[in-house]
Scaffold this motif. Structure first.
Motif, PDB file in Angstrom:
ATOM      1  N   HIS A  96       0.547  -1.458  -0.159  1.00 45.38           N
ATOM      2  CA  HIS A  96      -0.266  -0.178  -0.162  1.00 45.38           C
ATOM      3  C   HIS A  96       1.090   0.976  -0.475  1.00 45.38           C
ATOM      4  CE1 HIS A  96      -2.885  -2.987   1.620  1.00 45.38           C
ATOM      5  NE2 HIS A  96      -3.772  -2.556   0.739  1.00 45.38           N
ATOM      6  N   ILE A  97       1.758   1.114  -0.322  1.00 43.07           N
ATOM      7  CA  ILE A  97       2.985   2.210  -0.889  1.00 43.07           C
ATOM      8  C   ILE A  97       2.693   2.859  -1.928  1.00 43.07           C
ATOM      9  CG2 ILE A  97       5.520   3.135  -0.473  1.00 43.07           C
ATOM     10  CD1 ILE A  97       6.407   0.860   1.008  1.00 43.07           C
ATOM     11  N   GLY A  98       2.585   3.988  -2.013  1.00 42.49           N
ATOM     12  CA  GLY A  98       2.534   4.566  -3.283  1.00 42.49           C
ATOM     13  C   GLY A  98       1.765   4.236  -4.506  1.00 42.49           C
ATOM     14  N   ASP A  99       1.718   4.386  -5.635  1.00 39.23           N
ATOM     15  CA  ASP A  99       0.865   3.180  -6.211  1.00 39.23           C
ATOM     16  C   ASP A  99       1.931   2.332  -7.441  1.00 39.23           C
ATOM     17  OD1 ASP A  99       2.560   4.091  -8.291  1.00 39.23           O
ATOM     18  OD2 ASP A  99       1.232   6.112  -8.077  1.00 39.23           O
ATOM     19  N   ARG A 100       1.272   1.712  -8.291  1.00 35.33           N
ATOM     20  CA  ARG A 100       2.133   0.219  -8.617  1.00 35.33           C
ATOM     21  C   ARG A 100       3.196   0.415  -8.994  1.00 35.33           C
ATOM     22  NH1 ARG A 100      -1.978  -0.535 -12.314  1.00 35.33           N
ATOM     23  NH2 ARG A 100      -0.374  -2.102 -13.518  1.00 35.33           N
ATOM     24  N   GLN A 101       3.046   1.676  -9.772  1.00 36.03           N
ATOM     25  CA  GLN A 101       4.615   2.115 -10.378  1.00 36.03           C
ATOM     26  C   GLN A 101       5.552   2.976  -9.603  1.00 36.03           C
ATOM     27  OE1 GLN A 101       0.995   3.367 -11.354  1.00 36.03           O
ATOM     28  NE2 GLN A 101       1.660   1.418 -12.483  1.00 36.03           N
ATOM     29  N   VAL A 102       4.942   3.243  -8.469  1.00 33.01           N
ATOM     30  CA  VAL A 102       6.240   3.437  -7.100  1.00 33.01           C
ATOM     31  C   VAL A 102       6.581   2.162  -6.932  1.00 33.01           C
ATOM     32  CG1 VAL A 102       5.896   4.620  -4.974  1.00 33.01           C
ATOM     33  CG2 VAL A 102       5.399   5.206  -7.024  1.00 33.01           C
ATOM     34  N   ARG A 103       5.967   1.345  -6.297  1.00 35.45           N
ATOM     35  CA  ARG A 103       5.942  -0.137  -5.639  1.00 35.45           C
ATOM     36  C   ARG A 103       6.373  -0.899  -7.220  1.00 35.45           C
ATOM     37  NH1 ARG A 103       0.971   0.440  -3.956  1.00 35.45           N
ATOM     38  NH2 ARG A 103      -0.021  -0.976  -4.793  1.00 35.45           N
ATOM     39  N   ASN A 104       6.485  -0.666  -8.257  1.00 39.51           N
ATOM     40  CA  ASN A 104       7.843  -1.436  -8.802  1.00 39.51           C
ATOM     41  C   ASN A 104       9.074  -0.421  -9.253  1.00 39.51           C
ATOM     42  OD1 ASN A 104       5.675  -3.186  -9.641  1.00 39.51           O
ATOM     43  ND2 ASN A 104       5.184  -2.412 -11.570  1.00 39.51           N
ATOM     44  N   ASP A 116      11.318   9.997   5.326  1.00 39.85           N
ATOM     45  CA  ASP A 116      10.311  11.405   4.627  1.00 39.85           C
ATOM     46  C   ASP A 116       9.497  10.912   6.363  1.00 39.85           C
ATOM     47  OD1 ASP A 116       8.455  12.420   2.611  1.00 39.85           O
ATOM     48  OD2 ASP A 116       7.430  12.447   4.235  1.00 39.85           O
ATOM     49  N   PRO A 117       8.648  11.999   7.072  1.00 37.30           N
ATOM     50  CA  PRO A 117       8.663  12.335   8.284  1.00 37.30           C
ATOM     51  C   PRO A 117       6.997  11.028   8.169  1.00 37.30           C
ATOM     52  CG  PRO A 117       8.699  14.329   6.866  1.00 37.30           C
ATOM     53  CD  PRO A 117       9.353  13.604   6.327  1.00 37.30           C
ATOM     54  N   ALA A 118       6.492  11.087   6.373  1.00 39.09           N
ATOM     55  CA  ALA A 118       5.201  10.500   5.942  1.00 39.09           C
ATOM     56  C   ALA A 118       5.408   8.864   5.634  1.00 39.09           C
ATOM     57  CB  ALA A 118       3.953  11.361   5.553  1.00 39.09           C
ATOM     58  N   ALA A 119       6.391   8.475   5.048  1.00 38.64           N
ATOM     59  CA  ALA A 119       6.966   7.230   5.170  1.00 38.64           C
ATOM     60  C   ALA A 119       6.343   6.489   5.618  1.00 38.64           C
ATOM     61  CB  ALA A 119       8.474   7.054   4.498  1.00 38.64           C
ATOM     62  N   CYS A 120       6.456   5.226   4.604  1.00 41.36           N
ATOM     63  CA  CYS A 120       5.696   3.606   6.067  1.00 41.36           C
ATOM     64  C   CYS A 120       6.796   3.498   6.846  1.00 41.36           C
ATOM     65  CB  CYS A 120       4.115   3.022   4.733  1.00 41.36           C
ATOM     66  SG  CYS A 120       3.239   3.932   4.550  1.00 41.36           S
ATOM     67  N   TYR A 121       7.646   2.697   6.083  1.00 41.75           N
ATOM     68  CA  TYR A 121       8.830   1.964   6.517  1.00 41.75           C
ATOM     69  C   TYR A 121       8.539   2.729   7.571  1.00 41.75           C
ATOM     70  CZ  TYR A 121       9.419  -1.405   2.774  1.00 41.75           C
ATOM     71  OH  TYR A 121       8.765  -3.034   1.777  1.00 41.75           O
ATOM     72  N   PRO A 178      -5.747  12.352   1.406  1.00 41.25           N
ATOM     73  CA  PRO A 178      -6.849  11.597   0.092  1.00 41.25           C
ATOM     74  C   PRO A 178      -6.278  12.267  -1.066  1.00 41.25           C
ATOM     75  CG  PRO A 178      -7.639  13.264   1.577  1.00 41.25           C
ATOM     76  CD  PRO A 178      -6.286  13.216   2.276  1.00 41.25           C
ATOM     77  N   ALA A 179      -5.502  12.834  -1.235  1.00 40.19           N
ATOM     78  CA  ALA A 179      -4.968  13.394  -1.894  1.00 40.19           C
ATOM     79  C   ALA A 179      -3.561  13.410  -2.503  1.00 40.19           C
ATOM     80  CB  ALA A 179      -4.383  15.205  -2.229  1.00 40.19           C
ATOM     81  N   SER A 180      -2.191  12.912  -1.947  1.00 44.50           N
ATOM     82  CA  SER A 180      -1.015  12.345  -1.985  1.00 44.50           C
ATOM     83  C   SER A 180      -0.589  10.680  -1.503  1.00 44.50           C
ATOM     84  CB  SER A 180      -0.041  13.699  -0.942  1.00 44.50           C
ATOM     85  OG  SER A 180       0.101  12.965  -0.052  1.00 44.50           O
ATOM     86  N   ARG A 181      -1.887  10.455  -0.602  1.00 39.79           N
ATOM     87  CA  ARG A 181      -1.746   9.184  -0.512  1.00 39.79           C
ATOM     88  C   ARG A 181      -0.676   8.555   0.350  1.00 39.79           C
ATOM     89  NH1 ARG A 181      -6.752   8.533  -1.213  1.00 39.79           N
ATOM     90  NH2 ARG A 181      -6.894   6.448  -0.935  1.00 39.79           N
ATOM     91  N   TYR A 182       0.312   9.815   1.325  1.00 35.68           N
ATOM     92  CA  TYR A 182       1.033   9.457   1.652  1.00 35.68           C
ATOM     93  C   TYR A 182       0.298   9.228   3.438  1.00 35.68           C
ATOM     94  CZ  TYR A 182       5.681  10.322  -0.441  1.00 35.68           C
ATOM     95  OH  TYR A 182       6.977  10.473  -0.537  1.00 35.68           O
ATOM     96  N   ALA A 183       1.139   9.064   4.255  1.00 35.96           N
ATOM     97  CA  ALA A 183       0.689   8.755   5.532  1.00 35.96           C
ATOM     98  C   ALA A 183      -0.049  10.098   6.138  1.00 35.96           C
ATOM     99  CB  ALA A 183       1.239   8.064   6.177  1.00 35.96           C
ATOM    100  N   MET A 184      -0.867  10.145   6.342  1.00 33.89           N
ATOM    101  CA  MET A 184      -1.315  11.401   7.232  1.00 33.89           C
ATOM    102  C   MET A 184      -1.194  10.909   8.328  1.00 33.89           C
ATOM    103  SD  MET A 184      -4.452  13.892   6.567  1.00 33.89           S
ATOM    104  CE  MET A 184      -5.718  13.736   6.830  1.00 33.89           C
ATOM    105  N   VAL A 185      -1.247   9.627   8.985  1.00 36.71           N
ATOM    106  CA  VAL A 185      -1.425   9.357  10.135  1.00 36.71           C
ATOM    107  C   VAL A 185      -0.785   7.823   9.873  1.00 36.71           C
ATOM    108  CG1 VAL A 185      -1.753   8.135  12.623  1.00 36.71           C
ATOM    109  CG2 VAL A 185      -2.085  10.943  12.150  1.00 36.71           C
TER     110      VAL A 185
END
Lengths: 264, 155
Positions: A96-104, A116-121, A178-185
């Protein structure tokens, strides 16, 4: 994009040498943050050192932990049977990080080096009590993150791999912008024999952090009911156009409840 | 200036290009393959999606030099002569576009999506196209097109 020099390093030594010979070089992993940054002319490195040929893509079982090579892409983590069996929460996170192309293209090492302060890893590394391995040392997660976009890495230090201990159970739940899909939390809850760890991304002014109050509550009673409204303070949380600190504090409590319920 | 050799739509190409050339610029300006679009310049819209070694990527977010030796397929390379790719045919028949600007990226993204899983639910299609932005259709007919194409492609 400003003009720059591109070098594809043959191995780690070659990469370090190329970086040292540049005035202001940058390591290039998957490039999913760095290339857009360069396109916006927000950075102007004179040399890009591509790490893709350094042989850093791997996923291995180490018994009590899994070891993931730094250049392993999100799609490879998301589709790994080994990861799915050992830490399914990590499968969900990577898928669920970014979109499929980012995950590729995007890599675990690139994400952790960028911090990044909003990254998942970063939340996974901290909640699982992982270790970052570089060419010169191993850095515990607790000592690795050093504020927004800052880490303990030296300029010429390259992440080789990350070790992530297998928890009894864990889950990662994020509330995407809702726009960037980065984690707001985003909240990663991991339960080990010696206690519960809760790491929060997307919310802290200094980047990812452990929510010690929530950990204490869950150590006493590992249940969503243990997380009361108002338990999370808004002190030190980001307040911006996307969400106030108070709203982020509320989301941390709610995402933690959902993560506890989703723990497998 | 580095020399980059890659396969584009089945043909071997070799060019000297500036180090900072994005793949999309290489395709559009050096190769003249203008079917791959630049919609946003901020790596969000997906109009520039192409396949690299069979996987979909945003060609605006990678340097051509990174892809020395790679096999690249663009929207120009998926039809079989005059016969459209099943995904293109499905977009055509289901009216999966209005202005058409995002369509090349949608089609390239959707082909990889369906090739990986031919039994996609509507939700999986919508999630799978998260990296593609369309400002006209509201996505409804795009999803229908992908469902139709999945059936044509063996689902």
């Amino acid at each position: 994009m400003y003009s720059t020099k591109y070098v594809k390093a043959r191995d780690i030594d070659d990469a370090v040498k190329a970086l040292k010979s540049a005035d202001d070089g940058k390591f290039l992993a998957g490039g999913m943050t760095l290339i857009p940054t360069l396109k916006q002319r927000l950075a102007n490195p004179d040399c890009l050192v591509d790490l893709s040929a350094c042989g850093l893509s791997s996923i291995d079982d180490e018994g009590s932990a899994i070891r993931i090579g730094a250049m392993t892409r999100h799609v490879d983590v998301a589709e790994s049977a080994l990861v799915q069996k050992a830490i399914p929460a990590l499968t969900h996170l990577a898928a669920h990080i970014g979109d499929r192309q980012v995950r590729n293209r995007g890599t675990i090492g690139g994400s952790l080096a960028n911090n990044d302060p909003a990254a998942c890893y970063p939340a996974a590394l901290l909640a699982l009590g992982g270790t970052v391995h570089t060419q010169s040392r191993s850095i515990a997660a607790e000592d690795y993150f050093d504020g927004m976009f800052e880490t303990a890495l030296e300029e010429d230090e390259i992440i080789h791999a990350v070790s992530l201990p297998k928890p009894e159970k864990a889950a990662y739940v994020k509330f995407p912008n809702p726009a960037s899909r980065y984690a707001m939390v985003g909240v990663f809850v991991a339960k080990f024999a010696d206690g519960v760890r809760v790491a929060v991304t997307g919310a802290g002014e200094d980047g990812v952090f452990r929510a010690h109050d929530l950990e204490a509550a869950l150590n006493a009673n590992f249940s969503a009911d243990a997380i009361a409204d108002g338990m999370v303070s808004s002190d030190g949380l980001m307040s911006d156009i996307h969400a106030s600190a108070d709203y982020r504090a509320h989301l941390i409590g709610e995402m933690t409840r959902r993560a506890v319920n989703a723990c497998t | 200036m580095p020399t980059v050799a890659m396969k584009v739509n089945g043909a071997n190409v070799v060019h000297d290009i500036p180090d900072n050339t994005l793949l999309v610029s290489f395709l559009r300006e050096t190769m003249g393959l203008t079917g791959t679009h630049v919609g946003c310049d901020t790596s969000q819209c997906g109009a520039c999606i192409v396949h690299v070694n069979g996987e979909s990527i945003k060609s605006c977010s990678i340097l051509a030099a990174q892809l020395d030796g790679a096999d690249v397929t663009t929207i120009e390379g998926i039809a079989n002569g005059d016969e459209l790719h099943p995904m293109q045919q499905a977009f055509h028949e289901n009216h999966g576009l209005q202005c058409g600007f995002c369509t090349p990226g949608m089609v390239m993204s959707a082909i990889e999506l369906v090739e990986k899983n031919k039994n996609l639910s509507e939700r999986e299609i919508r999630e799978g196209l998260e990296g593609n932005i369309c400002r006209c259709t509201g996505y409804h007919n795009i999803v229908k097109s992908v469902q139709d194409a999945a059936t044509r492609m063996g689902g």
